[in-house]
Design an enzyme around this catalytic site. Structure first.
Site, short mmCIF file in Angstrom:
data_model
loop_
_atom_site.label_atom_id
_atom_site.label_comp_id
_atom_site.label_asym_id
_atom_site.label_seq_id
_atom_site.Cartn_x
_atom_site.Cartn_y
_atom_site.Cartn_z
N HIS A 1 0.85 -1.22 -0.06
CA HIS A 1 -0.11 -0.07 -0.05
C HIS A 1 0.91 1.42 0.12
O HIS A 1 0.73 2.38 -0.88
CB HIS A 1 -0.88 0.12 1.35
CG HIS A 1 -1.66 1.40 1.59
ND1 HIS A 1 -2.69 1.73 0.62
CD2 HIS A 1 -1.04 2.44 2.02
CE1 HIS A 1 -2.86 3.05 0.80
NE2 HIS A 1 -2.15 3.61 1.92
N HIS B 1 1.44 5.05 -2.75
CA HIS B 1 1.72 6.35 -2.52
C HIS B 1 2.96 7.01 -3.36
O HIS B 1 2.99 8.26 -3.72
CB HIS B 1 2.04 6.56 -0.94
CG HIS B 1 1.02 6.76 -0.17
ND1 HIS B 1 0.08 7.79 -0.19
CD2 HIS B 1 0.20 5.92 0.77
CE1 HIS B 1 -0.98 7.45 0.76
NE2 HIS B 1 -0.89 6.22 1.14
N GLU C 1 -5.53 9.73 -0.05
CA GLU C 1 -5.99 8.17 -0.06
C GLU C 1 -6.90 7.79 -1.31
O GLU C 1 -6.92 6.70 -1.70
CB GLU C 1 -6.40 7.56 1.12
CG GLU C 1 -5.51 7.99 2.28
CD GLU C 1 -4.20 6.95 2.16
OE1 GLU C 1 -4.27 5.78 1.29
OE2 GLU C 1 -3.37 7.04 3.03
N SER D 1 -4.05 0.81 -4.74
CA SER D 1 -3.53 -0.58 -4.18
C SER D 1 -4.52 -1.57 -3.96
O SER D 1 -4.12 -2.36 -3.36
CB SER D 1 -2.38 -0.05 -2.96
OG SER D 1 -3.42 0.70 -1.87
FE LIG Z 1 -2.03 5.48 2.69
#
Ligand SMILES: [Fe+2]
Length: 299
Positions: A137, A142, A183, A202
């Site tokens: 993730h 990111h 997010e 993700s």
């Molecule tokens: Fe995150």
């Protein structure tokens, strides 16, 4: 089960019960050599699954960032190698942490362009469920966007604003901004919503759901609207907020949130799936997915 990114459950709250790391900034060694063949294999499964899904769904900045990073399917990335490239591009680096870290520590890292990434990787039998953000993730989700100067500046500004929001008692409102952008954010490209949020890119199921399903609402991003909107931490979002341009984050990073905090303080909160009269609605969701989930719970 659905992969829920938990980074904002109490925002970046304490790692569950584990010992506090020795270093005050909670970083640990990545210990890359200690990843097992099975752990690299989990990375590979996830990497290949997402790489197939993202063309045409992820935004151009994500795709570009991914292509320019030393990331591949065959092995969990080495944070030092990643940081070298990232540092040259936007001045960011990736540091390893054991899992969730306290808010203050998290903000401090971001304010100094250090992205704390979970050192561990999920188990092969729980590919789609995560209690804490892991290396897949945090890195796959990111880091490609941290190659983008606009996002790089926005996340640093978020770190700088975090401690202030906390002292003002507005942490939850600020966390919603992070949630619905970093997010779970979407951005328009050639008139269609594309993904830039790490929680979505993700997750294989939410990648499709967020941009293709007719269930969720897609609403133009508006700061105070988002500050007042609760979110789902345990399931897909009921509403996605959509930027006109990624560059909108540049302005958002520079704006003083204090007047907005003053206006939203004590104002009514909005449910995750609620549409409001002032919204610019890009797609009115049917709500079918979450309605079916609620029926299953009450049945
Ligand atoms: Fe995150």
């Amino acid at each position: 089960m659905h992969e829920a990114d938990p980074t904002a459950s109490t925002l970046h709250g304490l790692a569950g019960g584990g010992p506090r790391p020795e270093r005050p900034d909670w970083t640990i060694a990545q210990d890359w050599d200690r990843y097992t063949a099975q752990e690299h294999a989990v990375w590979k499964t996830l990497f290949e699954r997402q790489s197939r899904l993202l063309p045409g769904r992820a935004c151009a900045a994500f795709v570009r960032g991914m292509a320019e990073l030393p990331l591949c399917a065959d092995r969990i990335p080495d944070f030092e190698e990643l940081s070298e490239v990232l540092m040259q591009r936007t001045g960011w680096q990736v540091v390893a942490v054991p899992g969730l870290v306290p808010d203050d520590v998290f903000f401090e890292h971001l304010a100094h362009r250090r992205f704390p990434a979970g050192q561990f990787i999920r188990k092969a039998h729980e590919l789609d469920y995560l209690e804490e953000p892991d290396v897949f993730h945090d890195v796959f989700g990111h880091v490609p966007m941290l190659m983008n100067p606009v996002m790089a500046g926005f996340i640093q500004a978020y770190g700088q604003g975090g401690l202030r929001a906390k002292s003002l008692g507005m942490l939850e409102q600020l966390a919603r901004v992070y949630w619905y952008t970093v997010e779970f954010g979407l951005v328009l490209e050639e008139g269609a919503p594309r993904i830039y949020g790490a929680g979505i890119v993700s997750s294989s199921t939410e990648t499709r759901f967020s941009v293709e399903d007719d269930s969720p609402n897609r609403v133009r991003f508006a700061l105070e609207r988002v500050m007042r909107t609760r979110y789902r931490i345990d399931d897909f979002q009921e509403t996605y907020f959509v930027l006109d341009h990624l560059d909108d984050l540049l302005a958002l990073a520079q704006v003083d949130f204090a007047p907005s905090y003053a206006r939203v303080r004590g104002a009514a909160e909005h449910a995750p799936g609620e549409l409001l009269p002032g919204d610019t609605v890009l797609a009115r969701g049917t709500g079918r997915y979450h309605a079916r989930k609620r029926q299953q719970v009450t049945a």
